[in-house]
Design a protein around this motif. Structure first.
Motif, mmCIF file in Angstrom:
data_model
loop_
_atom_site.group_PDB
_atom_site.id
_atom_site.type_symbol
_atom_site.label_atom_id
_atom_site.label_comp_id
_atom_site.label_asym_id
_atom_site.label_seq_id
_atom_site.Cartn_x
_atom_site.Cartn_y
_atom_site.Cartn_z
ATOM 1 N N PHE A 1 44.194 51.535 45.206
ATOM 2 C CA PHE A 1 43.796 50.285 44.612
ATOM 3 C C PHE A 1 43.914 50.144 43.236
ATOM 4 C CE2 PHE A 1 40.230 47.150 43.702
ATOM 5 C CZ PHE A 1 40.773 46.122 44.485
ATOM 6 N N LEU A 2 43.700 51.032 42.356
ATOM 7 C CA LEU A 2 43.837 51.097 40.971
ATOM 8 C C LEU A 2 45.335 50.635 40.705
ATOM 9 C CD1 LEU A 2 41.241 53.874 39.934
ATOM 10 C CD2 LEU A 2 41.049 51.414 39.258
ATOM 11 N N VAL A 3 46.245 51.601 41.210
ATOM 12 C CA VAL A 3 47.606 51.476 40.982
ATOM 13 C C VAL A 3 48.130 50.188 41.392
ATOM 14 C CG1 VAL A 3 49.773 52.480 41.328
ATOM 15 C CG2 VAL A 3 47.819 54.040 40.965
ATOM 16 N N SER A 4 47.626 49.537 42.431
ATOM 17 C CA SER A 4 48.057 48.187 42.769
ATOM 18 C C SER A 4 47.526 47.225 41.911
ATOM 19 C CB SER A 4 47.396 47.988 44.309
ATOM 20 O OG SER A 4 47.631 46.451 44.657
ATOM 21 N N ILE A 5 46.458 47.357 41.187
ATOM 22 C CA ILE A 5 46.074 46.420 40.237
ATOM 23 C C ILE A 5 47.133 46.492 38.931
ATOM 24 C CG2 ILE A 5 44.077 45.897 38.509
ATOM 25 C CD1 ILE A 5 42.017 46.636 40.645
ATOM 26 N N TRP A 6 47.206 47.813 38.626
ATOM 27 C CA TRP A 6 48.132 48.059 37.423
ATOM 28 C C TRP A 6 49.596 47.282 37.713
ATOM 29 C CZ3 TRP A 6 52.341 51.448 38.358
ATOM 30 C CH2 TRP A 6 53.156 51.767 37.299
ATOM 31 N N GLY A 7 50.168 47.380 39.096
ATOM 32 C CA GLY A 7 51.336 47.003 39.346
ATOM 33 C C GLY A 7 51.315 45.318 39.445
ATOM 34 N N VAL A 8 50.310 44.785 40.006
ATOM 35 C CA VAL A 8 50.153 43.269 40.317
ATOM 36 C C VAL A 8 49.828 42.522 38.926
ATOM 37 C CG1 VAL A 8 49.029 41.386 41.384
ATOM 38 C CG2 VAL A 8 49.591 43.624 42.402
ATOM 39 N N PHE A 9 49.030 43.011 38.223
ATOM 40 C CA PHE A 9 48.643 42.158 36.862
ATOM 41 C C PHE A 9 49.545 42.932 35.716
ATOM 42 C CE2 PHE A 9 45.109 42.032 39.791
ATOM 43 C CZ PHE A 9 44.698 40.320 39.669
ATOM 44 N N GLY A 10 50.003 44.128 35.909
ATOM 45 C CA GLY A 10 50.698 44.480 34.541
ATOM 46 C C GLY A 10 49.852 45.344 33.549
ATOM 47 N N GLU A 11 50.661 46.231 33.202
ATOM 48 C CA GLU A 11 50.179 47.125 32.100
ATOM 49 C C GLU A 11 49.937 46.128 30.734
ATOM 50 O OE1 GLU A 11 48.840 50.272 30.185
ATOM 51 O OE2 GLU A 11 49.930 50.759 31.999
ATOM 52 N N GLY A 12 48.615 46.385 30.292
ATOM 53 C CA GLY A 12 48.544 45.523 28.924
ATOM 54 C C GLY A 12 47.526 44.293 29.472
ATOM 55 N N SER A 13 47.774 44.136 30.586
ATOM 56 C CA SER A 13 47.108 42.787 31.180
ATOM 57 C C SER A 13 45.377 42.804 30.779
ATOM 58 C CB SER A 13 47.442 42.094 32.445
ATOM 59 O OG SER A 13 46.592 43.474 33.312
ATOM 60 N N SER A 14 44.817 41.573 30.698
ATOM 61 C CA SER A 14 43.280 41.786 30.459
ATOM 62 C C SER A 14 42.557 42.113 31.761
ATOM 63 C CB SER A 14 42.934 40.307 30.186
ATOM 64 O OG SER A 14 43.271 39.416 31.419
ATOM 65 N N GLU A 15 42.992 41.881 33.045
ATOM 66 C CA GLU A 15 42.435 42.629 34.040
ATOM 67 C C GLU A 15 42.631 44.276 34.389
ATOM 68 O OE1 GLU A 15 43.923 38.215 35.016
ATOM 69 O OE2 GLU A 15 44.874 40.137 33.984
ATOM 70 N N TRP A 16 43.846 44.748 34.092
ATOM 71 C CA TRP A 16 44.113 46.163 33.743
ATOM 72 C C TRP A 16 42.912 46.771 32.671
ATOM 73 C CZ3 TRP A 16 44.454 49.791 36.818
ATOM 74 C CH2 TRP A 16 45.013 51.038 36.261
ATOM 75 N N GLU A 17 43.087 46.088 31.484
ATOM 76 C CA GLU A 17 42.356 46.767 30.461
ATOM 77 C C GLU A 17 40.610 46.705 30.749
ATOM 78 O OE1 GLU A 17 43.397 48.271 27.830
ATOM 79 O OE2 GLU A 17 45.470 47.883 28.771
ATOM 80 N N ASP A 18 40.360 45.542 31.567
ATOM 81 C CA ASP A 18 39.231 45.490 31.831
ATOM 82 C C ASP A 18 38.461 46.482 32.932
ATOM 83 O OD1 ASP A 18 38.438 43.134 30.678
ATOM 84 O OD2 ASP A 18 38.507 41.855 32.678
ATOM 85 N N VAL A 19 39.451 46.755 33.842
ATOM 86 C CA VAL A 19 39.057 47.856 34.756
ATOM 87 C C VAL A 19 38.859 49.164 34.254
ATOM 88 C CG1 VAL A 19 40.075 49.072 36.973
ATOM 89 C CG2 VAL A 19 39.965 46.396 36.694
#
Length: 266
Positions: free
Chosen positions: A222-240
């Motif tokens: 699930f975490l890797v999916s967030i990384w892939g969908v929203f992207g490295e450096g995205s606000s969503e990934w940095e939030d998580v």
């Protein structure tokens, strides 16, 4: 060798699905050689039928759903097909049985095994709000090749998003406020996971303590999916990565050390 069937997208490495990543991480963690065969959506059902891979489920009207992840495991010397199956939990169970000399994904103690199965099959997806999956589906739709977009749209509407009562993803409205509210509920979901994991913090960072299991790969996928969908450096990934005292940043960093998902040969 194992062939893993997946659907390509234009996210880094092509793989994006949380279900697919469960199996990629399992194979990488176990160090089992595999190759990926990329299938566009219209190719999935005929390919899986031809290989005698069963449907993942049947809808109420009796229509079968053929979906990925799916695998075939072929003996390199004899050409014999040792396994042909779909659904991430069943595949992971097969990997433990067929490759006994690799690290185990499932505990042998009955109570722990039942706990893991309930978590992977029932509890985990119930944590997350439908609006999150709607957001992800809408982000991903244009990232597929053209021939896969319409089938993906209909599949999302019929399966993950059936509660909206629409036939196509594009017919389901999504406001900016719903996106924000969905993300707040995603944070609540991680708070729920925090409660499950912190009880074993004295033994280790994984769900069962110091021993990684398929449940941890479900979370990791699930975490890797967030990384892939929203992207490295995205606000969503940095939030998580910062939520729950940075637990998920540490979790995914440890997972990357074990499985090397950021450099996975897909």
């Amino acid at each position: 060798m194992i062939t893993l069937f997946d659907i390509p997208s234009n996210v880094p490495g092509k793989a994006w699905s949380l279900f697919m990543w469960r199996i990629r991480l399992s194979l990488i963690y176990k160090k089992i050689p595999y190759k990926t065969q990329w299938l566009e959506s219209p190719e999935i059902e005929p390919t899986l039928k031809r290989l005698n891979i069963p449907p993942t489920k049947y809808y109420e009207d009796g229509t079968p759903l053929y979906s990925v992840p799916a695998i075939i495991d072929v003996d390199d010397e004899t050409g014999e097909t040792k396994a042909a199956l779909a659904e991430s939990y069943d595949i992971a169970k097969y990997l433990d049985k067929a490759y006994p000399d690799t690290p185990k994904l499932f505990p042998t103690e009955k109570g722990e095994l039942e706990r893991l199965e309930k978590f992977a099959k029932q509890e985990f997806l119930s944590i997350w709000p439908p609006s999150y999956f709607l957001t992800v589906c809408k982000i991903m739709l244009p990232k597929f090749n053209p021939e896969s977009q319409e089938p993906f749209s209909k599949s999302c509407a019929k399966d993950f998003l059936r509660g909206y009562g629409k036939d196509r993803l594009e017919d389901i409205p999504l406001s900016d406020e719903e996106v924000k509210d969905g993300w707040r509920k995603v944070k609540d979901g991680f708070n729920t996971l925090e409660e499950k994991l912190k009880g074993t913090d004295g033994k280790g960072q994984w769900l069962l303590g110091n021993e990684i299991s398929f449940a941890d790969l479900v979370i990791g996928a699930f975490l890797v999916s967030i990384w892939g969908v929203f992207g490295e450096g995205s606000s969503e990934w940095e939030d998580v990565k910062t939520w729950n005292g940075g637990r998920w940043g540490r979790f995914v960093a440890s997972l990357d050390e074990l499985c090397g998902y950021t450099a996975a040969d897909q």
